[in-house]
Design a protein around this motif. Structure first.
Motif, PDB file in Angstrom:
ATOM      1  N   ILE A 130       0.854  -1.177   0.000  1.00  0.00           N
ATOM      2  CA  ILE A 130       0.000   0.000   0.000  1.00  0.00           C
ATOM      3  C   ILE A 130       0.893   1.232   0.000  1.00  0.00           C
ATOM      4  N   ALA A 131       0.580   2.194  -0.837  1.00  0.00           N
ATOM      5  CA  ALA A 131       1.388   3.410  -0.952  1.00  0.00           C
ATOM      6  C   ALA A 131       1.335   4.203   0.359  1.00  0.00           C
ATOM      7  N   PRO A 132       2.421   4.883   0.714  1.00  0.00           N
ATOM      8  CA  PRO A 132       2.446   5.639   1.980  1.00  0.00           C
ATOM      9  C   PRO A 132       1.300   6.630   2.119  1.00  0.00           C
ATOM     10  N   GLU A 133       0.959   7.322   1.023  1.00  0.00           N
ATOM     11  CA  GLU A 133      -0.127   8.300   1.112  1.00  0.00           C
ATOM     12  C   GLU A 133      -1.486   7.622   1.316  1.00  0.00           C
ATOM     13  N   ASP A 134      -1.632   6.416   0.770  1.00  0.00           N
ATOM     14  CA  ASP A 134      -2.883   5.671   0.978  1.00  0.00           C
ATOM     15  C   ASP A 134      -2.975   5.144   2.402  1.00  0.00           C
ATOM     16  N   LEU A 135      -1.863   4.680   2.929  1.00  0.00           N
ATOM     17  CA  LEU A 135      -1.840   4.246   4.322  1.00  0.00           C
ATOM     18  C   LEU A 135      -2.189   5.416   5.242  1.00  0.00           C
ATOM     19  N   ALA A 136      -1.629   6.587   4.954  1.00  0.00           N
ATOM     20  CA  ALA A 136      -1.911   7.769   5.777  1.00  0.00           C
ATOM     21  C   ALA A 136      -3.401   8.099   5.764  1.00  0.00           C
ATOM     22  N   GLU A 137      -4.054   7.961   4.600  1.00  0.00           N
ATOM     23  CA  GLU A 137      -5.486   8.236   4.513  1.00  0.00           C
ATOM     24  C   GLU A 137      -6.292   7.200   5.298  1.00  0.00           C
ATOM     25  N   ALA A 138      -5.912   5.933   5.199  1.00  0.00           N
ATOM     26  CA  ALA A 138      -6.612   4.892   5.954  1.00  0.00           C
ATOM     27  C   ALA A 138      -6.505   5.151   7.454  1.00  0.00           C
ATOM     28  N   LEU A 139      -5.322   5.485   7.926  1.00  0.00           N
ATOM     29  CA  LEU A 139      -5.126   5.748   9.349  1.00  0.00           C
ATOM     30  C   LEU A 139      -5.891   6.987   9.795  1.00  0.00           C
ATOM     31  N   ALA A 140      -5.941   7.999   8.933  1.00  0.00           N
ATOM     32  CA  ALA A 140      -6.695   9.212   9.273  1.00  0.00           C
ATOM     33  C   ALA A 140      -8.183   8.905   9.409  1.00  0.00           C
ATOM     34  N   ALA A 141      -8.711   8.072   8.486  1.00  0.00           N
ATOM     35  CA  ALA A 141     -10.127   7.709   8.550  1.00  0.00           C
ATOM     36  C   ALA A 141     -10.430   6.893   9.807  1.00  0.00           C
ATOM     37  N   LEU A 142      -9.479   6.058  10.215  1.00  0.00           N
ATOM     38  CA  LEU A 142      -9.641   5.251  11.423  1.00  0.00           C
ATOM     39  C   LEU A 142      -9.363   6.043  12.700  1.00  0.00           C
ATOM     40  N   ASP A 143      -8.694   7.184  12.552  1.00  0.00           N
ATOM     41  CA  ASP A 143      -8.210   7.976  13.690  1.00  0.00           C
ATOM     42  C   ASP A 143      -7.219   7.166  14.512  1.00  0.00           C
ATOM     43  N   TRP A 144      -6.336   6.471  13.792  1.00  0.00           N
ATOM     44  CA  TRP A 144      -5.270   5.688  14.415  1.00  0.00           C
ATOM     45  C   TRP A 144      -3.922   6.377  14.155  1.00  0.00           C
ATOM     46  N   PRO A 145      -3.209   6.812  15.180  1.00  0.00           N
ATOM     47  CA  PRO A 145      -1.861   7.350  14.973  1.00  0.00           C
ATOM     48  C   PRO A 145      -0.915   6.273  14.443  1.00  0.00           C
ATOM     49  N   ASP A 183     -17.987   7.473   6.616  1.00  0.00           N
ATOM     50  CA  ASP A 183     -18.025   7.893   5.210  1.00  0.00           C
ATOM     51  C   ASP A 183     -16.620   8.010   4.624  1.00  0.00           C
ATOM     52  N   ARG A 184     -15.697   8.519   5.404  1.00  0.00           N
ATOM     53  CA  ARG A 184     -14.322   8.679   4.891  1.00  0.00           C
ATOM     54  C   ARG A 184     -13.670   7.326   4.644  1.00  0.00           C
ATOM     55  N   LEU A 185     -13.846   6.389   5.575  1.00  0.00           N
ATOM     56  CA  LEU A 185     -13.250   5.067   5.381  1.00  0.00           C
ATOM     57  C   LEU A 185     -13.940   4.332   4.237  1.00  0.00           C
ATOM     58  N   ALA A 186     -15.253   4.492   4.114  1.00  0.00           N
ATOM     59  CA  ALA A 186     -15.977   3.851   3.006  1.00  0.00           C
ATOM     60  C   ALA A 186     -15.468   4.356   1.664  1.00  0.00           C
ATOM     61  N   ALA A 187     -15.224   5.648   1.561  1.00  0.00           N
ATOM     62  CA  ALA A 187     -14.721   6.215   0.305  1.00  0.00           C
ATOM     63  C   ALA A 187     -13.330   5.683  -0.016  1.00  0.00           C
ATOM     64  N   PHE A 188     -12.480   5.602   1.000  1.00  0.00           N
ATOM     65  CA  PHE A 188     -11.136   5.072   0.794  1.00  0.00           C
ATOM     66  C   PHE A 188     -11.193   3.617   0.352  1.00  0.00           C
ATOM     67  N   MET A 189     -12.007   2.818   1.009  1.00  0.00           N
ATOM     68  CA  MET A 189     -12.088   1.398   0.688  1.00  0.00           C
ATOM     69  C   MET A 189     -12.675   1.178  -0.700  1.00  0.00           C
ATOM     70  N   THR A 190     -13.662   1.976  -1.068  1.00  0.00           N
ATOM     71  CA  THR A 190     -14.242   1.856  -2.400  1.00  0.00           C
ATOM     72  C   THR A 190     -13.201   2.168  -3.467  1.00  0.00           C
ATOM     73  N   ALA A 191     -12.404   3.184  -3.229  1.00  0.00           N
ATOM     74  CA  ALA A 191     -11.372   3.573  -4.199  1.00  0.00           C
ATOM     75  C   ALA A 191     -10.321   2.491  -4.375  1.00  0.00           C
ATOM     76  N   HIS A 192     -10.115   1.665  -3.351  1.00  0.00           N
ATOM     77  CA  HIS A 192      -9.078   0.638  -3.397  1.00  0.00           C
ATOM     78  C   HIS A 192      -9.658  -0.779  -3.443  1.00  0.00           C
ATOM     79  N   ASP A 193     -10.947  -0.888  -3.707  1.00  0.00           N
ATOM     80  CA  ASP A 193     -11.621  -2.183  -3.860  1.00  0.00           C
ATOM     81  C   ASP A 193     -11.374  -3.078  -2.652  1.00  0.00           C
ATOM     82  N   LEU A 194     -11.534  -2.526  -1.453  1.00  0.00           N
ATOM     83  CA  LEU A 194     -11.345  -3.281  -0.223  1.00  0.00           C
ATOM     84  C   LEU A 194     -12.696  -3.713   0.335  1.00  0.00           C
ATOM     85  N   THR A 195     -12.762  -4.936   0.839  1.00  0.00           N
ATOM     86  CA  THR A 195     -13.990  -5.409   1.476  1.00  0.00           C
ATOM     87  C   THR A 195     -14.034  -5.004   2.942  1.00  0.00           C
ATOM     88  N   THR A 196     -12.953  -5.241   3.677  1.00  0.00           N
ATOM     89  CA  THR A 196     -12.840  -4.734   5.048  1.00  0.00           C
ATOM     90  C   THR A 196     -11.416  -4.242   5.257  1.00  0.00           C
TER      91      THR A 196
END
Length: 284
Positions: A130-145, A183-196
């Motif tokens: 997973i690209a660093p910028e995509d990981l950063a977005e996933a963590l931001a949506a999860l609110d995980w440092p 909504d933010r995590l759903a958008a990220f997952m949809t963009a990357h074809d993730l189920t969970t």
């Protein structure tokens, strides 16, 4: 023999207790149902997924899986539930499910405790970075440092029928504190074809606690996720984090008050992953 009447069953998968595990709808004899009707049934049941089965021949079924919000390529907990439901009707043994991702063999056996358990064999898995910028977005949506991730388990996308982003928490407390932007995590997952997103914490070398946000399916969290368990087995093997022959225990649903247990097996010389679980019919 082909099913002639549609019948809707309700099971809890990856549990022997109807109050635990992941609830699943199992629709037998779905021959006459349209896709819109399948969506409507899944939405009405409200479970994370419902499976629709059409009998093709002796022990062989076409299966489609629907969450309340969309069709899912492959669902492990419904596969387990449907297999146990069929075994209760026709006896123990081998089944073959034709799914949107390919053929999934399932074996149903009774343990020494008399409990029926189904073992599914995944399609050929793969992993990708997973690209660093995509990981950063996933963590931001999860609110995980990022500093609360476990460096021993690097982030990776893994697929054994459906795609999951694997993220490892450094502590059990971090895993328990799940409060994300739906909504933010759903958008990220949809963009990357993730189920969970497969969130994990290592309790030991072969024992893990896991959680699976599932906003793309219209569900906040999945209580017990067979496809993610298979993907996690493939992830561990791809990173050489477990031996070539390994048996893993995954605990899921505890933080939701619906505990379940998923058993994952890796075999030498076979890239596919096996996931085993019990299922129990819900009271009418």
């Amino acid at each position: 023999m082909t099913e002639t009447l549609t019948e809707t069953l309700r099971y809890a998968a990856f549990s022997t207790d109807p109050a635990g595990g992941n609830k699943a709808g199992v629709v037998l004899g779905a021959d006459s149902l349209t896709e819109d009707e399948m969506r409507a049934v899944a939405a009405d049941l409200g479970y994370s997924e419902t499976g629709f089965l059409v009998a093709l021949g002796e022990g062989r079924y076409r299966v489609r899986f629907f969450a309340p919000a969309k069709e899912i390529a492959f669902c492990g907990h419904v596969t387990v539930a449907a297999s146990v439901a069929l075994a209760e009707r026709t006896g123990l043994g081998e089944l073959l499910f034709e799914t949107n991702v390919g053929e999934v063999p399932v074996a149903v056996a009774a343990g020494a405790d008399g409990v029926l358990r189904a073992t599914l064999t995944s399609v050929e898995p793969y992993t990708e970075p997973i690209a660093p910028e995509d990981l950063a977005e996933a963590l931001a949506a999860l609110d995980w440092p990022a500093e609360e991730l476990d460096p021993a388990f690097p982030p990776l996308v893994s697929c054994a029928g459906s795609r999951h982003l694997v993220l490892a928490a450094a502590t059990r407390e971090r895993l328990a504190a799940l409060d994300y932007d739906f909504d933010r995590l759903a958008a990220f997952m949809t963009a990357h074809d993730l189920t969970t997103v497969q969130l994990v914490w290592a309790a030991g070398p072969t024992v893990f606690h896991v959680r699976d946000p599932f906003p793309v399916g219209g569900v906040v969290e999945d209580p017990a996720t067979g496809s993610a368990a298979a993907a996690f087995g493939a992830y561990l093997r791809a990173l050489d984090l477990v031996p070539e022959q390994a048996e893993l225990t995954l605990h899921q649903g505890e933080d939701m008050g619906s505990p379940g247990e998923l058993l994952v097996e890796l075999r030498p010389g076979d890239a596919r992953v096996r996931v085993t679980g019990a299922a129990v019919r819900l009271p009418d």
